[in-house]
Design a protein around this motif. Structure first.
Motif, PDB file in Angstrom:
ATOM      1  N   GLN A 192      62.926 -13.253  40.535  1.00  0.00           N
ATOM      2  CA  GLN A 192      61.926 -13.177  39.995  1.00  0.00           C
ATOM      3  C   GLN A 192      62.292 -12.639  38.060  1.00  0.00           C
ATOM      4  O   GLN A 192      61.320 -12.717  37.240  1.00  0.00           O
ATOM      5  CB  GLN A 192      61.190 -12.136  40.449  1.00  0.00           C
ATOM      6  CG  GLN A 192      60.688 -11.707  42.000  1.00  0.00           C
ATOM      7  CD  GLN A 192      59.618 -11.094  42.503  1.00  0.00           C
ATOM      8  OE1 GLN A 192      58.997 -11.269  42.818  1.00  0.00           O
ATOM      9  NE2 GLN A 192      60.663 -10.886  43.619  1.00  0.00           N
TER      10      GLN A 192
ATOM     11  N   LYS B  94      63.006 -15.613  36.305  1.00  0.00           N
ATOM     12  CA  LYS B  94      61.997 -16.188  35.248  1.00  0.00           C
ATOM     13  C   LYS B  94      61.246 -15.330  34.213  1.00  0.00           C
ATOM     14  O   LYS B  94      60.627 -15.668  33.106  1.00  0.00           O
ATOM     15  CB  LYS B  94      61.382 -16.572  36.830  1.00  0.00           C
ATOM     16  CG  LYS B  94      61.505 -17.461  37.512  1.00  0.00           C
ATOM     17  CD  LYS B  94      61.336 -18.800  36.592  1.00  0.00           C
ATOM     18  CE  LYS B  94      61.752 -20.492  37.745  1.00  0.00           C
ATOM     19  NZ  LYS B  94      61.524 -21.865  36.898  1.00  0.00           N
TER      20      LYS B  94
ATOM     21  N   LEU C 212      58.798 -17.107  45.013  1.00  0.00           N
ATOM     22  CA  LEU C 212      59.131 -16.611  43.752  1.00  0.00           C
ATOM     23  C   LEU C 212      60.163 -16.689  42.870  1.00  0.00           C
ATOM     24  O   LEU C 212      60.502 -16.098  41.680  1.00  0.00           O
ATOM     25  CB  LEU C 212      60.221 -15.176  44.614  1.00  0.00           C
ATOM     26  CG  LEU C 212      59.609 -14.557  45.607  1.00  0.00           C
ATOM     27  CD1 LEU C 212      61.141 -13.685  45.919  1.00  0.00           C
ATOM     28  CD2 LEU C 212      58.472 -13.656  45.699  1.00  0.00           C
ATOM     29  N   GLY C 213      59.954 -18.020  42.524  1.00  0.00           N
ATOM     30  CA  GLY C 213      60.298 -18.834  41.221  1.00  0.00           C
ATOM     31  C   GLY C 213      61.406 -19.775  41.490  1.00  0.00           C
ATOM     32  O   GLY C 213      61.887 -20.289  40.519  1.00  0.00           O
TER      33      GLY C 213
ATOM     34  N   ARG D 250      53.319  -9.763  39.110  1.00  0.00           N
ATOM     35  CA  ARG D 250      54.570 -10.955  38.137  1.00  0.00           C
ATOM     36  C   ARG D 250      55.543 -10.293  39.255  1.00  0.00           C
ATOM     37  O   ARG D 250      57.277 -11.058  38.569  1.00  0.00           O
ATOM     38  CB  ARG D 250      54.683 -10.491  36.799  1.00  0.00           C
ATOM     39  CG  ARG D 250      53.031 -11.101  36.618  1.00  0.00           C
ATOM     40  CD  ARG D 250      52.955 -11.299  34.784  1.00  0.00           C
ATOM     41  NE  ARG D 250      53.283 -10.242  34.093  1.00  0.00           N
ATOM     42  CZ  ARG D 250      54.682  -9.450  33.308  1.00  0.00           C
ATOM     43  NH1 ARG D 250      55.378 -10.833  32.593  1.00  0.00           N
ATOM     44  NH2 ARG D 250      54.314  -8.195  33.178  1.00  0.00           N
ATOM     45  N   LEU D 251      55.779  -9.195  39.629  1.00  0.00           N
ATOM     46  CA  LEU D 251      57.745  -8.554  40.267  1.00  0.00           C
ATOM     47  C   LEU D 251      56.895  -7.434  41.297  1.00  0.00           C
ATOM     48  O   LEU D 251      56.488  -6.965  41.644  1.00  0.00           O
ATOM     49  CB  LEU D 251      57.883  -8.184  39.079  1.00  0.00           C
ATOM     50  CG  LEU D 251      59.397  -7.546  39.630  1.00  0.00           C
ATOM     51  CD1 LEU D 251      60.231  -8.575  39.819  1.00  0.00           C
ATOM     52  CD2 LEU D 251      60.332  -6.182  38.520  1.00  0.00           C
TER      53      LEU D 251
END
Length: 323
Positions: A150, A153, A176-177, A292-293
């Protein structure tokens, strides 16, 4: 006060009474602890096996290296302490304290920083990650590896490649990306071939490694140059779960544009550590507030520390002691 105390070297922390911390100077402050996470670092330091404790004379001590709590005025903070943190109270250097957003729960705030440190410091300062670059995270299925995906990214990585042995967790990293996965269950030749193919298609700029050992040997051989110009790759060691020693051919170093460094205690400058406290951790706390995390936790109470200390926490969650 009550605390998790190791009375004998290598012993299991016990839920016991311990003297309240003493504030020795104006640079320290007292914190009412609300939660503290338990990491491999804390277990290693408690056992006396971590490199940072090699020259210490053992005496009864409180476990834990960081935690979260409140100041006397009620401000929520994250803090470091060399005097232990898994206790009802802790003394912390005022320069080693980070405010916590009101919206962020204590469990998440306690769990995130350690997972952030190795990857954020490694990507930002050791690798000098630039937006648009490609990152390979070796051993990404653990707690810190999942957070690293994460963060890569968040720091602008265009492509994130991940490796790991747990196939189910590996596949979940797409959410998670992660952009591409390579299983460490492949035989050596197949693993090297897949890395070579990926590197040929999208040159790997940064390798963030959490496990070291044989898999790093394979990665380095897969990137080995042939005497012509090669793409520069920065490998940063953050952990060593698969072994502390590797065999490294000098031909790889001579024939490949490879840079190897580490991110951990003792490898950061004072200026970098200050940026961790003043900028990086606050940014990541805010990213967590905004969704976002994320990090998963397994919460227990202080009185249960003895029963869970040596237990394996399932589902790759961070153990957090609530106080």
């Amino acid at each position: 006060m009550k605390a998790a105390v190791v009375f004998e070297k290598g012993g299991i922390p016990q839920y016991a009474d311990f003297p309240d911390p003493i504030i020795n100077n104006d640079n320290e402050t007292l914190i009412s602890v609300k939660a503290a996470s338990i990491k491999h670092l804390d277990r290693a330091r408690a056992s006396g096996k971590h490199y940072s404790t090699e020259n210490e004379k053992h005496q009864p001590k409180i476990v834990g290296s960081d935690g979260v709590g409140v100041l006397e005025d009620g401000t929520k903070v994250y803090f470091f302490s060399k005097k232990g943190t898994v206790a009802e109270k802790a003394a912390a250097d005022k320069k080693m304290i980070v405010p916590i957003p009101e919206e962020l729960d204590f469990s998440t705030a306690a769990a995130l920083p350690n997972a952030i440190m190795g990857s954020a410091m490694g990507l930002r300062f050791k690798a000098g990650l630039k937006a648009g670059e490609t990152v390979l995270i070796n051993g990404a299925t653990g707690i810190t590896g999942k957070v690293a995906v994460q963060i890569a990214k968040l720091y602008g990585a265009k492509k994130v490649i991940v490796t790991g042995r747990n196939e189910d967790v590996l596949k979940s990293l797409y959410d998670l990306g992660a952009d591409e996965i390579i299983s460490l269950n492949e035989n050596d030749e197949d693993f090297k071939q897949k890395v070579k193919e990926v590197h040929a298609q999208t040159p790997i700029d940064v390798i963030l490694d959490y496990i070291w050992g044989h898999s790093v040997e394979l990665l380095l051989y897969a990137l080995k140059g042939d005497g012509t110009f090669s793409h520069k790759t920065r490998l940063v060691s953050v952990g060593g779960m698969s072994g502390d020693v590797i065999q490294l051919s000098s031909q790889i170093l001579r024939g490949t544009d490879i840079q190897i460094s580490g991110s951990g205690l003792g490898s950061w400058t004072q200026e970098e550590l200050q940026q961790l406290l003043s900028m990086i951790i606050p940014e990541m706390f805010q990213a967590a507030v905004e969704g976002r995390l994320q990090i998963e936790t397994e919460n227990i109470y202080l009185k249960d520390i003895e029963t869970v200390w040596e237990s394996e926490i399932q589902n790759r969650k961070r153990l957090v002691v609530l106080i």
